[in-house]
Design an enzyme around this catalytic site. Structure first.
Site, PDB file in Angstrom:
ATOM      1  N   ASN A   7      -4.503  -5.443  13.074  1.00 33.32           N
ATOM      2  CA  ASN A   7      -5.925  -5.091  13.099  1.00 33.32           C
ATOM      3  C   ASN A   7      -6.702  -5.908  14.134  1.00 33.32           C
ATOM      4  O   ASN A   7      -7.882  -6.226  13.941  1.00 33.32           O
ATOM      5  CB  ASN A   7      -6.563  -5.218  11.713  1.00 33.32           C
ATOM      6  CG  ASN A   7      -6.143  -4.090  10.793  1.00 33.32           C
ATOM      7  OD1 ASN A   7      -6.017  -2.948  11.218  1.00 33.32           O
ATOM      8  ND2 ASN A   7      -5.907  -4.415   9.523  1.00 33.32           N
ATOM      9  N   ASN A  23      -4.322 -10.177   7.070  1.00 36.12           N
ATOM     10  CA  ASN A  23      -4.056  -8.905   7.747  1.00 36.12           C
ATOM     11  C   ASN A  23      -5.278  -8.245   8.382  1.00 36.12           C
ATOM     12  O   ASN A  23      -5.328  -7.030   8.541  1.00 36.12           O
ATOM     13  CB  ASN A  23      -3.384  -7.917   6.785  1.00 36.12           C
ATOM     14  CG  ASN A  23      -1.977  -8.337   6.436  1.00 36.12           C
ATOM     15  OD1 ASN A  23      -1.387  -9.168   7.132  1.00 36.12           O
ATOM     16  ND2 ASN A  23      -1.430  -7.799   5.359  1.00 36.12           N
ATOM     17  N   GLN A  35      -4.312  -7.438  -6.607  1.00 38.75           N
ATOM     18  CA  GLN A  35      -4.807  -7.929  -5.323  1.00 38.75           C
ATOM     19  C   GLN A  35      -6.172  -7.311  -5.032  1.00 38.75           C
ATOM     20  O   GLN A  35      -6.317  -6.090  -4.943  1.00 38.75           O
ATOM     21  CB  GLN A  35      -3.836  -7.621  -4.185  1.00 38.75           C
ATOM     22  CG  GLN A  35      -4.234  -8.356  -2.906  1.00 38.75           C
ATOM     23  CD  GLN A  35      -3.396  -7.976  -1.702  1.00 38.75           C
ATOM     24  OE1 GLN A  35      -3.412  -6.816  -1.293  1.00 38.75           O
ATOM     25  NE2 GLN A  35      -2.675  -8.924  -1.145  1.00 38.75           N
ATOM     26  N   TYR A  77      -8.384  -7.933   7.331  1.00 37.14           N
ATOM     27  CA  TYR A  77      -9.374  -7.314   6.465  1.00 37.14           C
ATOM     28  C   TYR A  77     -10.581  -8.253   6.310  1.00 37.14           C
ATOM     29  O   TYR A  77     -10.665  -9.290   6.980  1.00 37.14           O
ATOM     30  CB  TYR A  77      -8.731  -6.912   5.143  1.00 37.14           C
ATOM     31  CG  TYR A  77      -7.597  -5.931   5.343  1.00 37.14           C
ATOM     32  CD1 TYR A  77      -7.818  -4.729   6.027  1.00 37.14           C
ATOM     33  CD2 TYR A  77      -6.304  -6.199   4.906  1.00 37.14           C
ATOM     34  CE1 TYR A  77      -6.778  -3.826   6.254  1.00 37.14           C
ATOM     35  CE2 TYR A  77      -5.264  -5.302   5.126  1.00 37.14           C
ATOM     36  CZ  TYR A  77      -5.506  -4.119   5.801  1.00 37.14           C
ATOM     37  OH  TYR A  77      -4.487  -3.230   6.033  1.00 37.14           O
ATOM     38  N   GLY A  95       8.873  -7.075   0.488  1.00 35.34           N
ATOM     39  CA  GLY A  95       8.059  -5.878   0.508  1.00 35.34           C
ATOM     40  C   GLY A  95       8.873  -4.615   0.641  1.00 35.34           C
ATOM     41  O   GLY A  95       9.165  -3.940  -0.334  1.00 35.34           O
ATOM     42  N   ARG A  96       9.279  -4.286   1.864  1.00 29.96           N
ATOM     43  CA  ARG A  96       9.924  -2.999   2.099  1.00 29.96           C
ATOM     44  C   ARG A  96      11.178  -2.792   1.252  1.00 29.96           C
ATOM     45  O   ARG A  96      11.435  -1.681   0.779  1.00 29.96           O
ATOM     46  CB  ARG A  96      10.267  -2.874   3.595  1.00 29.96           C
ATOM     47  CG  ARG A  96       9.053  -2.663   4.468  1.00 29.96           C
ATOM     48  CD  ARG A  96       9.319  -2.931   5.933  1.00 29.96           C
ATOM     49  NE  ARG A  96       9.524  -4.352   6.181  1.00 29.96           N
ATOM     50  CZ  ARG A  96       9.557  -4.908   7.385  1.00 29.96           C
ATOM     51  NH1 ARG A  96       9.398  -4.151   8.455  1.00 29.96           N
ATOM     52  NH2 ARG A  96       9.741  -6.198   7.525  1.00 29.96           N
ATOM     53  N   ARG A 145      -3.903 -14.753  -0.452  1.00 22.65           N
ATOM     54  CA  ARG A 145      -2.973 -14.367   0.615  1.00 22.65           C
ATOM     55  C   ARG A 145      -3.637 -14.570   1.973  1.00 22.65           C
ATOM     56  O   ARG A 145      -4.776 -14.142   2.184  1.00 22.65           O
ATOM     57  CB  ARG A 145      -2.526 -12.910   0.465  1.00 22.65           C
ATOM     58  CG  ARG A 145      -1.269 -12.610   1.297  1.00 22.65           C
ATOM     59  CD  ARG A 145      -0.771 -11.199   1.116  1.00 22.65           C
ATOM     60  NE  ARG A 145       0.682 -11.151   1.294  1.00 22.65           N
ATOM     61  CZ  ARG A 145       1.353 -10.112   1.787  1.00 22.65           C
ATOM     62  NH1 ARG A 145       0.710  -9.013   2.152  1.00 22.65           N
ATOM     63  NH2 ARG A 145       2.664 -10.152   1.908  1.00 22.65           N
ATOM     64  N   THR A 195       0.843  -1.193   0.000  1.00 18.99           N
ATOM     65  CA  THR A 195       0.000   0.000   0.000  1.00 18.99           C
ATOM     66  C   THR A 195       0.878   1.242   0.000  1.00 18.99           C
ATOM     67  O   THR A 195       1.723   1.409   0.883  1.00 18.99           O
ATOM     68  CB  THR A 195      -0.929  -0.005   1.227  1.00 18.99           C
ATOM     69  OG1 THR A 195      -1.854  -1.080   1.086  1.00 18.99           O
ATOM     70  CG2 THR A 195      -1.693   1.300   1.350  1.00 18.99           C
TER      71      THR A 195
END
Length: 375
Positions: free
Chosen positions: A236, A179, A99, A181, A328-329, A228, A25
């Site tokens: 969360n 995650n 995604q 969601y 990712g990062r 995923r 994101t």
């Protein structure tokens, strides 16, 4: 010996290496409208040497948004914007999945078209803070519980989003079931206390996820769909009373469908990009569920994500703990990550302050190694 740099077959897709760009994101879509732009196309094109790019999480409907300036896949303008991205990636020989995302209860009323509380499996208020549409941190609201009629409509919207992704030129779709969601909220009993066909037993709580899978496979075929998941993830405010039993059921079910891959987030990196901390005492999802995936007869592959460095990724592939590794990062700050890992070049440090929002800085201005000194 299998290498991180060997080719791999993911369903119907052949990828040249096992380095995956994880969904990230970045909150840089055009406003108003949450529309991808040429700037986003440049960002993804710079990273096209990845074995597979998985796009940033993309809301399938306006109600599914939970962060400012995240892109959607529910309007003609968004489809056209994503077409710029897929064309740019394909021009460089890359491959990219979209995604599909609905954030559920972690949204805020300011994102909801009717201005009311967000939707979830049950009216359970998570602990912690969320963001308003202007980016202000505020406590989570108590969500509204979806009716079965609304769930039926939601399934239609997932199918439409999968169809729109095809129109935009993607190579497949990844269903975001991780995650904390919406789909993860249905899976875990800490957030799902329904008493209908979508609650109670593991089978019931997994029903929505498998119905979404069915709708996406209807559009794409099973070889162009991945999922995923984040077993043991706490981001969360997520929790389940028996995560091993729950996710064993889900993983086995996905393997029995024969999807292209299952993308598992390691619990050691449970903050979903929120910090650099890792918990090395956490259980390993690759160890727990990898053998189930590898024993499947329909070819579903495992992508493992979460806190990997070069040495760990090389070892995980060599020891057959996973089929591919998602980064990712370090994909944020190293557009040429495949080449850097292959040649063992130093990695450019990322700048956390520029992760979310803004324009070129911290987005498209990171150099490739051959361009000289890193900034």
């Amino acid at each position: 010996m299998t290498s991180l740099f060997d080719s791999l077959t993911l369903g119907e897709l052949n990828i040249p290496n096992r380095i995956i760009m994880a969904p990230l994101t970045r909150m840089r879509s055009h406003q108003p409208g949450n529309i991808p732009t040429a700037l986003n196309a440049t960002y993804y094109q710079q990273r096209a040497s990845a074995g597979l790019i998985i796009s940033e999480a993309t809301q399938i409907i306006p109600e599914g948004q939970g962060y400012p300036a995240t892109p959607g896949i529910h309007s003609p303008e968004q489809i056209n914007g994503w077409s710029l991205v897929t064309q740019a990636v394909h021009e460089r020989g890359g491959r990219i999945f979209l995604q599909l995302w609905h954030v559920g209860r972690i949204s805020h009323s300011s994102f909801q078209p009717d201005g009311q509380a967000p939707w979830a499996p049950s009216s359970i208020t998570p602990q912690g803070n969320t963001l308003t549409s202007t980016g202000k941190p505020v406590p989570f609201e108590t969500p509204r519980s979806l009716t079965t009629t609304q769930i039926a409509h939601l399934l239609d919207q997932y199918e439409l989003a999968a169809q729109y992704a095809q129109q935009a030129g993607f190579d497949g779709v990844e269903i975001h079931g991780a995650n904390g969601y919406l789909l993860d909220q249905f899976l875990q009993d800490g957030s799902n206390q329904r008493v209908d066909i979508y609650g109670g037993s593991v089978e019931n709580r997994a029903r929505l996820l498998f119905q979404v899978i069915e709708r996406c496979v209807k559009i794409w075929g099973k070889g162009r769909v991945g999922v995923r998941l984040s077993p043991y993830g706490t981001f969360n405010d997520m929790k389940d009373s028996d995560p091993v039993n729950l996710f064993r059921y889900v993983v086995e079910g996905i393997c029995n469908v024969g999807l292209a891959y299952i993308h598992l987030i390691e619990p050691r990196s449970t903050s979903a990009g929120g910090s650099d901390k890792t918990d090395e005492s956490a259980p390993s999802t690759a160890v727990l569920f990898g053998p189930i995936i590898q024993a499947g007869s329909l070819g579903t592959k495992l992508i493992s994500a979460g806190g990997y460095n070069r040495a760990e990724a090389l070892l995980a592939i060599a020891e057959h703990k996973t089929d591919a590794v998602a980064f990712g990062r370090f994909y944020i700050s190293n557009p040429d990550l495949v080449e850097r890992l292959r040649e063992n070049h130093p990695l450019t440090p990322y700048e956390r302050a520029t992760f979310y929002g803004g324009r070129e800085k911290g987005y498209t201005d990171y150099p490739v190694f051959s361009s000289g000194k890193d900034r």
